[in-house]
Design a protein around this motif. Sequence first.
Motif, short mmCIF file in Angstrom:
data_model
loop_
_atom_site.label_atom_id
_atom_site.label_comp_id
_atom_site.label_asym_id
_atom_site.label_seq_id
_atom_site.Cartn_x
_atom_site.Cartn_y
_atom_site.Cartn_z
N LEU A 68 0.87 -1.18 0.00
CA LEU A 68 0.00 0.00 0.00
C LEU A 68 0.90 1.23 0.00
O LEU A 68 2.02 1.20 0.52
CB LEU A 68 -0.89 0.01 1.24
N CYS A 69 0.41 2.29 -0.60
CA CYS A 69 1.21 3.51 -0.66
C CYS A 69 1.47 4.04 0.75
O CYS A 69 0.56 4.12 1.57
CB CYS A 69 0.48 4.57 -1.48
N SER A 70 2.74 4.39 1.02
CA SER A 70 3.08 4.85 2.38
C SER A 70 2.59 6.29 2.60
O SER A 70 2.54 6.76 3.72
CB SER A 70 4.58 4.76 2.61
N CYS A 72 -0.45 7.84 0.85
CA CYS A 72 -1.90 8.02 0.87
C CYS A 72 -2.67 6.73 1.14
O CYS A 72 -3.89 6.75 1.29
CB CYS A 72 -2.38 8.65 -0.44
N HIS A 74 -3.28 4.19 -0.78
CA HIS A 74 -3.93 3.52 -1.91
C HIS A 74 -3.11 2.32 -2.38
O HIS A 74 -1.97 2.15 -2.01
CB HIS A 74 -4.12 4.51 -3.06
N THR A 75 -3.74 1.51 -3.24
CA THR A 75 -3.05 0.34 -3.77
C THR A 75 -2.04 0.77 -4.83
O THR A 75 -2.18 1.81 -5.46
CB THR A 75 -4.04 -0.66 -4.42
N CYS A 76 -1.03 -0.08 -5.01
CA CYS A 76 0.03 0.23 -5.95
C CYS A 76 0.00 -0.75 -7.12
O CYS A 76 -0.46 -1.89 -7.00
CB CYS A 76 1.39 0.14 -5.26
N ARG A 101 4.10 1.73 -8.28
CA ARG A 101 3.68 3.13 -8.30
C ARG A 101 2.25 3.20 -7.77
O ARG A 101 1.40 2.38 -8.12
CB ARG A 101 3.73 3.68 -9.72
N CYS A 102 2.03 4.17 -6.92
CA CYS A 102 0.70 4.34 -6.33
C CYS A 102 -0.28 4.78 -7.42
O CYS A 102 0.01 5.68 -8.21
CB CYS A 102 0.77 5.38 -5.22
N SER A 103 -1.44 4.14 -7.43
CA SER A 103 -2.42 4.46 -8.47
C SER A 103 -3.07 5.82 -8.23
O SER A 103 -3.62 6.42 -9.13
CB SER A 103 -3.50 3.37 -8.52
N CYS A 105 -1.60 8.70 -6.00
CA CYS A 105 -0.71 9.87 -5.94
C CYS A 105 0.55 9.73 -6.78
O CYS A 105 1.30 10.68 -6.93
CB CYS A 105 -0.35 10.19 -4.48
N GLU A 109 6.98 2.97 -4.60
CA GLU A 109 7.16 2.10 -3.43
C GLU A 109 8.05 0.92 -3.80
O GLU A 109 7.93 0.37 -4.90
CB GLU A 109 5.81 1.55 -2.96
#
Length: 455
Positions: A68-70, A72, A74-76, A101-103, A105, A109
């Motif tokens: 998970l994005c550190s 926001c 969201h899933t990456c 890459r965060c979907s 923001c 990661e």
Amino acid sequence: MGWILRLVEIGAEGEGQAQDVMEIDRPGGLSDIAALGLTLSETKQLLAGLQQEIVAAQVSDHATRRPLCSRCGHTCRVKDYREHVVATLFGQVTMRLPRFRCSACGGIEAGVDWPPYCRATPELVRLQAHLSATMTYRTAADLLEQIFPVNAVKHSETVRRHALKIGDALQECAVMTPETMAPAVVVTLDSTFIRSCETGERHLEVRVGNVETKSGGRQVFGAVAKTETDVKALINRNLDAVGRTKETALTAFTDGCSGLRRILADAGVTDLPFLDWFHIGMRLQHLKQVAGALSCDDPSREAAKAVIVGEVERLHWRLWNGKATNAWISIDRIHVVMHHFKGESGTGKSIAASRKLWTALHAIDSSLTGQSDWLVNYAERHRAGLRVGTALTEGTADFLVNQRMNKSQHMRWSRRGAALLLQVRCAVYNGTLGSDFGQRFQPANDPCPPMATAA
Ligand SMILES: [Zn+2]
């Protein structure tokens, strides 16, 4: 005869994928003893092959995990793949690991729980440090290369770097305190020298010592002078490791050097340390040899020699029995008859025995001056089964420092290199390096001493 070594993955649903690791061919008969079983090169190939397969499976499992994005939460999604090369004891492995890459923001990661910087497994680093503690970096590297398929880390400089890294980490390690307290602890402290490669310095001073309890718990410590390794802190760490409490009686032994005495005092060993018998004994031994070599070529010299030999014996007895305050009597009596050896000539180029006697006597005299109050009744202590000196520490200096960093091996040490490697050596001998082999002493904090295990 031939075999195929096949690795079968076992999952929750039973047997999964099978992978052939290696084919092995051997003659069936035993006419050639050299063909018995596996060879070293086959074993290396086997271990490296196994390692590749297992790592590959771990990598493919790891790659399916989505962090998970550190920022926001969201899933990456997978952004790209990067190659990571890691040295292991069973060969260097190359892993293609995804970056994400965060979907939401767009933040980047790494994988789940993947260390940001890792070039070697901890096990390999620790084994390199362990071997370096007992042999040169070059030999340690060669030995590893001979036995293991460590293709990537055969350079002695890598081995050195890893050993020093472990040495550095050891200083931060928490002390394991034993459950039982020690009613009495003997602390010994001594110093020795190693050759220096630092500019403007020929030698580095190394302080070594050990703490010891009656039940046999023993820890060694060492520190190179003028480094970050604080010998006072080390003494305290080691006292804690053998179960020192406020009630523990501390007895200290050291040589006549005031610097070492001050270190002990600063470390909280407030009772005056004893002058260890080892150092006095060495001087007396020398004095006896010299007295025995005096010439007795005329009756007056013969008589004088008898007096001297007898007084040296008496001096020994006085010091051993805690009567150091009377040592001057023997020394004076020797001085009185020494004029008989005036004009004695040495054989060949050697110095006359009487001159040597003069020097040896002077050495004892000056080492006793002002120190008689910290000589004890060694005979009494010895009869009571108590320590009389740091012969043990002399031994400690020998195996801890000289065997690896010896002057005669023409090794030159940097202050930092010597300081950190010494921490590794101590940890190896104390059994606190974290590996299960190579312990010289029963660790002080071992919950099952060998006697109890046997019973
Ligand atoms: Zn994000």
